[in-house]
Design a protein around this motif. Structure first.
Motif, PDB file in Angstrom:
ATOM      1  N   GLU A  36     -18.808  17.442 -38.222  1.00 54.82           N
ATOM      2  CA  GLU A  36     -17.830  18.447 -38.653  1.00 54.82           C
ATOM      3  C   GLU A  36     -16.782  18.702 -37.574  1.00 54.82           C
ATOM      4  OE1 GLU A  36     -20.168  21.858 -39.677  1.00 54.82           O
ATOM      5  OE2 GLU A  36     -20.744  21.025 -41.637  1.00 54.82           O
ATOM      6  N   THR A  37     -17.250  18.796 -36.324  1.00 48.88           N
ATOM      7  CA  THR A  37     -16.322  19.058 -35.221  1.00 48.88           C
ATOM      8  C   THR A  37     -15.329  17.899 -35.074  1.00 48.88           C
ATOM      9  OG1 THR A  37     -18.096  20.260 -34.117  1.00 48.88           O
ATOM     10  CG2 THR A  37     -16.186  19.696 -32.774  1.00 48.88           C
ATOM     11  N   LEU A  38     -15.864  16.659 -35.092  1.00 50.30           N
ATOM     12  CA  LEU A  38     -14.977  15.493 -34.943  1.00 50.30           C
ATOM     13  C   LEU A  38     -13.931  15.458 -36.059  1.00 50.30           C
ATOM     14  CD1 LEU A  38     -17.592  12.773 -33.932  1.00 50.30           C
ATOM     15  CD2 LEU A  38     -15.801  13.755 -32.461  1.00 50.30           C
ATOM     16  N   LYS A  39     -14.334  15.916 -37.242  1.00 50.84           N
ATOM     17  CA  LYS A  39     -13.427  15.878 -38.392  1.00 50.84           C
ATOM     18  C   LYS A  39     -12.232  16.808 -38.154  1.00 50.84           C
ATOM     19  CE  LYS A  39     -13.567  16.031 -43.422  1.00 50.84           C
ATOM     20  NZ  LYS A  39     -13.230  17.393 -43.911  1.00 50.84           N
ATOM     21  N   TRP A  40     -12.512  18.064 -37.809  1.00 49.41           N
ATOM     22  CA  TRP A  40     -11.354  18.959 -37.641  1.00 49.41           C
ATOM     23  C   TRP A  40     -10.561  18.641 -36.375  1.00 49.41           C
ATOM     24  CZ3 TRP A  40     -10.924  21.901 -33.386  1.00 49.41           C
ATOM     25  CH2 TRP A  40     -12.061  22.463 -32.792  1.00 49.41           C
ATOM     26  N   ILE A  41     -11.248  18.119 -35.346  1.00 50.95           N
ATOM     27  CA  ILE A  41     -10.540  17.729 -34.121  1.00 50.95           C
ATOM     28  C   ILE A  41      -9.501  16.653 -34.470  1.00 50.95           C
ATOM     29  CG2 ILE A  41     -10.807  16.429 -31.948  1.00 50.95           C
ATOM     30  CD1 ILE A  41     -11.820  19.127 -31.433  1.00 50.95           C
ATOM     31  N   SER A  42      -9.914  15.688 -35.284  1.00 50.47           N
ATOM     32  CA  SER A  42      -8.998  14.607 -35.613  1.00 50.47           C
ATOM     33  C   SER A  42      -7.907  15.097 -36.573  1.00 50.47           C
ATOM     34  CB  SER A  42      -9.792  13.409 -36.147  1.00 50.47           C
ATOM     35  OG  SER A  42      -9.391  13.073 -37.443  1.00 50.47           O
ATOM     36  N   GLU A  43      -8.265  15.982 -37.512  1.00 49.66           N
ATOM     37  CA  GLU A  43      -7.244  16.499 -38.434  1.00 49.66           C
ATOM     38  C   GLU A  43      -6.184  17.327 -37.718  1.00 49.66           C
ATOM     39  OE1 GLU A  43     -10.183  16.784 -42.330  1.00 49.66           O
ATOM     40  OE2 GLU A  43      -9.581  18.622 -41.291  1.00 49.66           O
ATOM     41  N   GLU A  44      -6.633  18.156 -36.791  1.00 49.45           N
ATOM     42  CA  GLU A  44      -5.676  19.047 -36.132  1.00 49.45           C
ATOM     43  C   GLU A  44      -4.924  18.348 -35.007  1.00 49.45           C
ATOM     44  OE1 GLU A  44      -7.297  22.881 -35.173  1.00 49.45           O
ATOM     45  OE2 GLU A  44      -8.315  23.026 -37.106  1.00 49.45           O
ATOM     46  N   GLY A  45      -5.525  17.312 -34.430  1.00 53.63           N
ATOM     47  CA  GLY A  45      -4.824  16.487 -33.442  1.00 53.63           C
ATOM     48  C   GLY A  45      -4.383  17.201 -32.174  1.00 53.63           C
ATOM     49  N   LEU A  46      -5.066  18.306 -31.798  1.00 49.10           N
ATOM     50  CA  LEU A  46      -4.641  19.050 -30.609  1.00 49.10           C
ATOM     51  C   LEU A  46      -5.207  18.452 -29.327  1.00 49.10           C
ATOM     52  CD1 LEU A  46      -5.130  22.659 -32.005  1.00 49.10           C
ATOM     53  CD2 LEU A  46      -2.952  21.498 -31.609  1.00 49.10           C
ATOM     54  N   ILE A  47      -6.266  17.644 -29.466  1.00 51.61           N
ATOM     55  CA  ILE A  47      -6.909  17.053 -28.291  1.00 51.61           C
ATOM     56  C   ILE A  47      -7.547  15.718 -28.723  1.00 51.61           C
ATOM     57  CG2 ILE A  47      -9.153  18.238 -28.656  1.00 51.61           C
ATOM     58  CD1 ILE A  47      -9.328  18.568 -25.602  1.00 51.61           C
ATOM     59  N   GLY A  48      -7.602  14.755 -27.807  1.00 47.69           N
ATOM     60  CA  GLY A  48      -8.224  13.481 -28.135  1.00 47.69           C
ATOM     61  C   GLY A  48      -9.711  13.510 -27.813  1.00 47.69           C
ATOM     62  N   VAL A  49     -10.476  12.639 -28.447  1.00 47.65           N
ATOM     63  CA  VAL A  49     -11.907  12.555 -28.155  1.00 47.65           C
ATOM     64  C   VAL A  49     -12.131  11.413 -27.169  1.00 47.65           C
ATOM     65  CG1 VAL A  49     -14.214  12.135 -29.115  1.00 47.65           C
ATOM     66  CG2 VAL A  49     -12.550  13.503 -30.392  1.00 47.65           C
TER      67      VAL A  49
END
Lengths: 341, 282
Positions: free
Chosen positions: B194-207
């Motif tokens: 779930e975290t990876l999903k919103w991180i990628s959608e919002e694009g505010l920080i890279g993984v």
């Protein structure tokens, strides 16, 4: 019923599973039982009969004495605003971005919402046993101190910080020029943020009397509660468990028991390895035996230091997810009899 | 990982602080000058680095590894001095108190102060690597979104001016990366996905990497039929956990290094050092 059973401990140790196991065992013993939980794993939720998101108690289809409800802290907060603030202020509060910021980010907020829900169901007197799977806290006895924390916050701590003294009247607060500190803050934040927050705080304060009375009722329930602490034998959750023994006596009775989850059999530590054992299997037992020894040392140290009842639950590859195996988890431990009789 | 700032998060109990300490130790072994920061909960990181507590001033806790713990009053003081350009010696107490009161009601401001300290330290270029033991994944969102939230909340003013470079530094994939620590179990896997999903959608920080902790190796033998003996029972437990872990590993959308289960390891420092050994080899 004497009081609620509160299941506490660090995150990830199996609090929800232990709460569910206690609930099933109590329900099977014939008690009308309610389990309040926060965020169960899907399979566990299904076992409890929570197929959909229910934040009102739902009876289990196969075990009708077992009830469960999921706590939704956002919904609880809207309800809290509505029951303690005048209707117009409540309307403004539930629509305020600041209200949502406080209810989401104030550390004890989720704890308070859970405690409030607990008190509400205790008031109803429909259940013999209420088990609360306490929400993840920022540490220690937050669940127990949340009502006082929140009452202080709402009652004027914010105002006093803002103005450096007494709780101001509406006009004085917005007379920004009169207070150099506020003027600087106003410049830093620009726009009309100070004014918006000020107006919000006046609305929030209308909940104070209601919240204070409610908090006292909740604290009365805490004093009647029985707490059990769940942990594994890993250092971080054990440190967290120890905090309950140090801090809880300030606000409630000390923990009745500590449950060590994921415990390995002590018999493995000195087990003899038969001559015909293959190397991988012998090596495997040696590894787990080391781990079993480490765990036993941790448990022994804890027992010696805090002189408490220790209950061990065996390590199982998959968490139990049906009623029978949940009940079996604590069946032999005698935990239920300790808590209810 | 080549980034200069790593924000380490994960569900509570997965070993986030141990991995943060290990990332710092491993980089220092390669000769880097490293700063480890405890952002909100600091005791775990302190224990894994072998110190009682973390002070707000960076202190060398072992060769090449400096550490600090963010304390809100001190961070707020520093933040306000930078934002308002107030010199070190002047009194800032009443302003800080008033600001703190506002911050507790206004979304994003408190988190901006905490993130601000991490980003200020990265921006100084004093460090080859900054490793932040960040809040757990349930609370990381409000920190990552903080500069954006504040920019939306306050139309103008000095606080808003500060948010732009913060967003830029956090969003620069060459300089900043999120490290997700997880376990191969149901709840951590679900939360990580779930975290990876919103991180990628919002694009505010890279993984930067998804690190799975406490992974078992294959048993390397058949599970005996007699499970009543310790040999059989230990094999069955190992095999069962291994199978369950593989199942959850397959559900992860993104997989980086796997760290082994550490059998019989007791001390937090030993845990961090052993993880650093593994990070070095993998």
């Amino acid at each position: 019923m004497t009081g609620p059973i509160l299941v506490t401990g660090a995150g990830g140790v199996g609090k929800t599973t232990v709460s569910a196991a206690l609930g099933v065992a109590a329900a099977q013993a014939g008690y009308q039982t309610l389990v309040l939980t926060v965020d169960p794993a899907k399979r566990l939720a299904t076992a409890l009969g929570l197929d959909e998101l229910h934040n009102t108690p739902t009876a289990n289809k196969t075990l009708p004495t077992l009830w469960a409800a999921m706590l939704d802290s956002e919904a609880s907060w809207d309800q809290i605003a509505r029951s303690h603030a005048p209707p117009d202020a409540a309307d403004r509060l539930v629509n305020s971005e600041f209200f949502h910021a406080i209810t989401r980010h104030f550390p004890a907020s989720q704890s308070y919402a859970a405690a409030e829900a607990m008190a509400q169901y205790l008031d109803e007197r429909r259940w013999d046993v209420i088990i609360v799977d306490t929400p993840p806290a920022s540490g220690g006895i937050e669940f127990f101190t949340a009502p006082t924390e929140l009452t202080n916050l709402v009652g004027g701590r914010l105002f006093r910080w803002l103005t450096g003294g007494a709780i101001p009247g509406r006009r004085e607060l917005f007379n920004v020029a009169a207070r150099p500190a506020l003027r600087i803050v106003d410049i830093a934040l620009g726009s009309d943020l100070l004014e918006r927050v000020g107006a919000f705080l006046f609305d929030l304060r209308t909940t104070y009397d209601g919240l204070r009375t409610r908090s006292q009722e909740i604290e009365k329930y805490f004093r009647k509660s029985t707490t059990i602490v769940v942990t594994t034998s890993d250092p971080a959750p054990v440190t967290e468990a120890a905090r309950f023994f140090k801090e809880l006596p300030q606000v409630a009775r000390p923990p009745a028991a500590v449950v060590f989850n994921r415990t390995l059999p002590t018999a493995w530590e000195k087990a003899e390895i038969p001559a015909n054992t293959t190397r991988p299997l012998a090596r495997n037992l040696a590894l787990w035996a080391r781990e079993a020894r480490r765990q036993e040392t941790v448990r022994d140290e804890f027992a010696a230091r805090y002189r408490t009842k220790i209950v061990s639950i065996g390590w199982q590859p998959t968490a139990p997810t049906d009623l029978e195996s949940l009940a079996a988890l604590i069946d032999e431990t005698g935990l239920l009899t300790d808590l209810i009789d | 990982m080549h980034q200069q700032l790593l924000l380490v998060t994960g569900k509570g109990g997965v070993g986030k602080s141990a991995v943060s300490a290990a990332l710092a130790i491993e980089a220092a072994r390669r000769g880097q000058k490293v700063l480890a920061i405890g952002m909100v909960e600091k005791r775990g990181l302190a224990a894994h680095l072998g110190v009682e507590s973390l002070s707000y001033d960076a202190t060398e806790v072992r060769p090449g590894v400096f550490a600090l713990g963010i304390e809100r009053p001190a961070a707020l003081d520093e933040y306000l001095r930078i934002v308002l350009r107030v010199p070190k010696l002047s009194r800032i107490g009443p302003v800080a108190r008033a600001f703190d009161a506002l911050a507790s009601a206004a979304p994003g401001i408190r988190e901006t102060v905490t993130m601000g300290k991490v980003l200020f330290e990265t921006r100084t270029n004093n460090w080859d690597l900054v490793v932040a033991d960040a809040p757990p994944s349930g609370a990381i969102g409000s920190h990552i979104r903080a500069p954006k939230t504040v920019a939306e909340l306050v139309g103008a003013g000095k606080v808003r001016e500060q948010t732009r470079w913060m967003e830029d530094l956090m969003g620069d994939r060459a300089r900043t990366g999120l490290v997700m620590v997880t376990l191969a179990e149901e709840l951590p896997t679900v939360e990580t996905a779930e975290t990876l999903k919103w991180i990628s959608e919002e694009g505010l920080i890279g993984v930067a990497e998804v690190i799975t902790n406490r992974i078992l190796e294959p048993l390397g033998a058949r599970i005996p039929t007699d499970l009543s003996t310790p040999i059989g029972a230990a094999a069955a437990l190992h095999g069962g956990i291994f199978q369950e872990q593989q199942r959850w590993l397959a559900e992860l959308p993104d997989r980086g290094r796997e760290l082994p289960y550490l059998f019989g390891v007791t001390g937090p420092v030993e845990v961090a050092e052993r993880i650093a050994d593994e990070l070095e080899q993998r």
